[in-house]
Write a protein that holds these residues in place. Sequence first.
Motif, mmCIF file in Angstrom:
data_model
loop_
_atom_site.group_PDB
_atom_site.id
_atom_site.type_symbol
_atom_site.label_atom_id
_atom_site.label_comp_id
_atom_site.label_asym_id
_atom_site.label_seq_id
_atom_site.Cartn_x
_atom_site.Cartn_y
_atom_site.Cartn_z
ATOM 1 N N THR A 1 31.132 42.112 44.014
ATOM 2 C CA THR A 1 31.433 43.525 43.719
ATOM 3 C C THR A 1 32.829 43.670 43.137
ATOM 4 O O THR A 1 33.040 44.404 42.162
ATOM 5 C CB THR A 1 31.312 44.370 45.006
ATOM 6 N N LEU A 2 33.797 42.966 43.730
ATOM 7 C CA LEU A 2 35.172 43.023 43.217
ATOM 8 C C LEU A 2 35.227 42.547 41.775
ATOM 9 O O LEU A 2 35.890 43.175 40.925
ATOM 10 C CB LEU A 2 36.081 42.162 44.090
ATOM 11 N N PHE A 3 34.533 41.466 41.466
ATOM 12 C CA PHE A 3 34.548 40.940 40.100
ATOM 13 C C PHE A 3 33.908 41.932 39.126
ATOM 14 O O PHE A 3 34.333 42.041 37.972
ATOM 15 C CB PHE A 3 33.841 39.590 40.042
ATOM 16 N N THR A 4 32.890 42.647 39.593
ATOM 17 C CA THR A 4 32.290 43.693 38.751
ATOM 18 C C THR A 4 33.313 44.774 38.430
ATOM 19 O O THR A 4 33.421 45.236 37.283
ATOM 20 C CB THR A 4 31.075 44.321 39.464
ATOM 21 N N ILE A 5 34.101 45.156 39.446
ATOM 22 C CA ILE A 5 35.146 46.171 39.236
ATOM 23 C C ILE A 5 36.204 45.665 38.264
ATOM 24 O O ILE A 5 36.660 46.392 37.370
ATOM 25 C CB ILE A 5 35.795 46.551 40.584
ATOM 26 N N ILE A 6 36.611 44.412 38.417
ATOM 27 C CA ILE A 6 37.624 43.845 37.518
ATOM 28 C C ILE A 6 37.114 43.848 36.080
ATOM 29 O O ILE A 6 37.862 44.166 35.145
ATOM 30 C CB ILE A 6 37.998 42.410 37.965
ATOM 31 N N ARG A 7 35.845 43.522 35.905
ATOM 32 C CA ARG A 7 35.267 43.542 34.547
ATOM 33 C C ARG A 7 35.196 44.965 33.997
ATOM 34 O O ARG A 7 35.379 45.185 32.793
ATOM 35 C CB ARG A 7 33.879 42.891 34.564
ATOM 36 N N GLN A 8 34.934 45.942 34.876
ATOM 37 C CA GLN A 8 34.947 47.344 34.436
ATOM 38 C C GLN A 8 36.350 47.746 33.981
ATOM 39 O O GLN A 8 36.523 48.407 32.943
ATOM 40 C CB GLN A 8 34.488 48.261 35.572
ATOM 41 N N LEU A 9 37.345 47.355 34.769
ATOM 42 C CA LEU A 9 38.731 47.647 34.396
ATOM 43 C C LEU A 9 39.070 46.991 33.063
ATOM 44 O O LEU A 9 39.713 47.606 32.198
ATOM 45 C CB LEU A 9 39.686 47.137 35.484
ATOM 46 N N LYS A 10 38.625 45.771 32.877
ATOM 47 C CA LYS A 10 38.862 45.044 31.631
ATOM 48 C C LYS A 10 38.258 45.793 30.446
ATOM 49 O O LYS A 10 38.897 45.937 29.388
ATOM 50 C CB LYS A 10 38.260 43.638 31.762
ATOM 51 N N ALA A 11 37.033 46.278 30.635
ATOM 52 C CA ALA A 11 36.361 47.022 29.562
ATOM 53 C C ALA A 11 37.107 48.307 29.228
ATOM 54 O O ALA A 11 37.045 48.791 28.088
ATOM 55 C CB ALA A 11 34.923 47.335 29.966
ATOM 56 N N GLU A 12 37.819 48.861 30.210
ATOM 57 C CA GLU A 12 38.596 50.087 30.000
ATOM 58 C C GLU A 12 40.000 49.790 29.481
ATOM 59 O O GLU A 12 40.809 50.704 29.312
ATOM 60 C CB GLU A 12 38.677 50.869 31.318
ATOM 61 N N GLY A 13 40.307 48.502 29.255
ATOM 62 C CA GLY A 13 41.613 48.125 28.734
ATOM 63 C C GLY A 13 42.669 47.899 29.783
ATOM 64 O O GLY A 13 43.852 47.694 29.458
ATOM 65 N N VAL A 14 42.266 47.910 31.079
ATOM 66 C CA VAL A 14 43.218 47.679 32.170
ATOM 67 C C VAL A 14 43.343 46.177 32.402
ATOM 68 O O VAL A 14 42.341 45.471 32.519
ATOM 69 C CB VAL A 14 42.750 48.366 33.469
ATOM 70 N N ALA A 15 44.572 45.682 32.462
ATOM 71 C CA ALA A 15 44.822 44.262 32.688
ATOM 72 C C ALA A 15 44.926 43.992 34.187
ATOM 73 O O ALA A 15 45.265 44.884 34.969
ATOM 74 C CB ALA A 15 46.104 43.826 31.991
ATOM 75 N N THR A 16 44.648 42.747 34.556
ATOM 76 C CA THR A 16 44.734 42.328 35.960
ATOM 77 C C THR A 16 45.489 41.006 36.052
ATOM 78 O O THR A 16 45.203 40.070 35.300
ATOM 79 C CB THR A 16 43.328 42.137 36.572
ATOM 80 N N ILE A 17 46.479 40.958 36.949
ATOM 81 C CA ILE A 17 47.081 39.682 37.329
ATOM 82 C C ILE A 17 46.415 39.272 38.630
ATOM 83 O O ILE A 17 46.477 39.993 39.635
ATOM 84 C CB ILE A 17 48.606 39.780 37.501
ATOM 85 N N PHE A 18 45.761 38.122 38.609
ATOM 86 C CA PHE A 18 44.909 37.677 39.709
ATOM 87 C C PHE A 18 45.541 36.450 40.359
ATOM 88 O O PHE A 18 45.614 35.377 39.752
ATOM 89 C CB PHE A 18 43.515 37.349 39.161
ATOM 90 N N VAL A 19 46.035 36.620 41.591
ATOM 91 C CA VAL A 19 46.654 35.516 42.320
ATOM 92 C C VAL A 19 45.637 34.984 43.317
ATOM 93 O O VAL A 19 45.152 35.722 44.177
ATOM 94 C CB VAL A 19 47.920 35.982 43.074
ATOM 95 N N SER A 20 45.290 33.706 43.183
ATOM 96 C CA SER A 20 44.309 33.112 44.091
ATOM 97 C C SER A 20 44.473 31.602 44.107
ATOM 98 O O SER A 20 44.938 31.003 43.136
ATOM 99 C CB SER A 20 42.880 33.469 43.652
ATOM 100 N N HIS A 21 44.066 30.996 45.233
ATOM 101 C CA HIS A 21 44.056 29.542 45.319
ATOM 102 C C HIS A 21 42.637 28.999 45.234
ATOM 103 O O HIS A 21 42.427 27.800 45.385
ATOM 104 C CB HIS A 21 44.705 29.081 46.634
ATOM 105 N N ARG A 22 41.676 29.872 44.997
ATOM 106 C CA ARG A 22 40.293 29.442 44.874
ATOM 107 C C ARG A 22 40.003 29.149 43.399
ATOM 108 O O ARG A 22 39.803 30.061 42.598
ATOM 109 C CB ARG A 22 39.350 30.510 45.422
ATOM 110 N N LEU A 23 39.994 27.886 43.047
ATOM 111 C CA LEU A 23 39.896 27.489 41.642
ATOM 112 C C LEU A 23 38.602 27.979 40.998
ATOM 113 O O LEU A 23 38.599 28.406 39.841
ATOM 114 C CB LEU A 23 39.996 25.969 41.511
ATOM 115 N N ASP A 24 37.496 27.910 41.727
ATOM 116 C CA ASP A 24 36.230 28.335 41.145
ATOM 117 C C ASP A 24 36.287 29.805 40.721
ATOM 118 O O ASP A 24 35.754 30.186 39.675
ATOM 119 C CB ASP A 24 35.075 28.128 42.137
#
Length: 515
Positions: A181-204
């Motif tokens: 669900t979170l990834f769906t939201i991030i993709r929606q934000l991307k489509a709206e031109g909103v950028a995301t800085i994503f900090v994670s240690h999960r490589l996949d």
Amino acid sequence: MQENNMLLQMEHITKRFTGSVALSDASIHVERGEVHALIGENGAGKSTLIKVLTGVYRCDEGTILFDGQPSAIQSPQQAQREGISTIYQEINLVPFRSVTENIFLGREIFRWGLLDWRKMNAEANTLLERLHLSLDVTRPLNTYNIATQQMVAIARAISFKSKLVIMDEPTSSLNEDEVATLFTIIRQLKAEGVATIFVSHRLDELYVICDGITILRDGVTVDERPINTISKLELVAKMLGKDLGSVQKSGQTSFDANRHHAGEEVLLDAVGLRAGRKLQNANVKVHAGEIVGLAGLLGSGRSEVARAVFGADSIDAGTITIKGKETHFHKPEDAIRSGIGFCSEDRKIDGIIPDLSVRENLTLAALPTLTRSGIVDRKQQEAIVDRFIQRLGIKTAGPEQKIRELSGGNQQKVLLARWLCLNPRLLLLDEPTRGIDVGAKSEIQKLIEELAEEGMGVLLISSELEEIIEGSDHVVVLRDGATVAELARAGLSQDAILTAMAHGEHSEAGSGEDS
């Protein structure tokens, strides 16, 4: 990168604190609508870079351009007004306030001079529906689980209509459906031109959701590029500062490779440990007289395994067998009585009690055995303290000196002595040489080896591959909470460990393929 499409440019950022340099040459570039990964091990400078961007800190050197203009952000509140929202791993909302109050905190809606609860509740519900959440928004936030609280924090962030959303380990408390669900939201934000800085240690996760990546190490940006142009193995090597090619073992620690051996008695056999998303299928076995290295990137579950074995954290599934008997410790006290000691990763938070003396800190775990009718046998206590100050070479003005006045290495020796005075059979050491000088590190490594020679089992967790390789009889590699490789001493190499960290398997390094 197209200059006219650039949203954020941070160039050559330097940030100094008293006695240390957190950032020395850090840069990051994020385009509009881009999902950009920011990665690095503990102490790499990720949090400091984010705090410089959001006005928590001011940089000492460097330039910042946001949305085409020089940035002069002085506070997180101003950052939000300028279009930058941050979702921290540690949820920074007000637990006793309602979901609605948290979402609208600091920008409440009024009507005729009164709070317009109907409108705020309706808008809160609309935001949460976007996250596929159906909640009673009038309930206090702390009546919901951590994953739901995290989603509320995300709802608050996107409600600001931001140009850039910073997500610090946003999936750490989420299950697989919630991550999707979170990834769906991030993709929606991307489509709206909103950028995301994503900090994670999960490589996949990085390879699923991110477009670009910035890698920090020791306060310096060591690489920045589209994520599809770097393999997982190369990414891990850059994070750790290792050569991707042939890495030769050159004896960089004080461990003696010729002294290692293991007895037949199995002191610890942990099988199939599961705990939320932190542990997915972790296995580790330690024999008497054996040093078992536990390797993996930050967030791989190393500390969680040790804490589960010690009874500090509960597990959902799996078995823990101590000296041939299946055991379930409900609290650390049970583990201590079974002959287990645990030096945690953060000695300042989970180890020392800074305003107590060396004597009090050293004998803390032994107090039940030193106390009669509620009174501590001071003579016996002092004898123990004197013996271990001498044995470990603890440099102190005396047993009554406050431990906070000691160097990091000597604090670490006191913590080791805390457990050694109980004569444990199994010692769990989480980053025992982190943040201490070379001399103290050498002394502690030699001590660990001596303990194993005397028949003690040691589980050694370290981010330093040289320490793991040269100090271990056997290495277990974790990735995303699961054991992905078990490497015997004969097959130990940095390449083998790096490959397991990156791909979740023991294969030949340098293939360039992503699993």
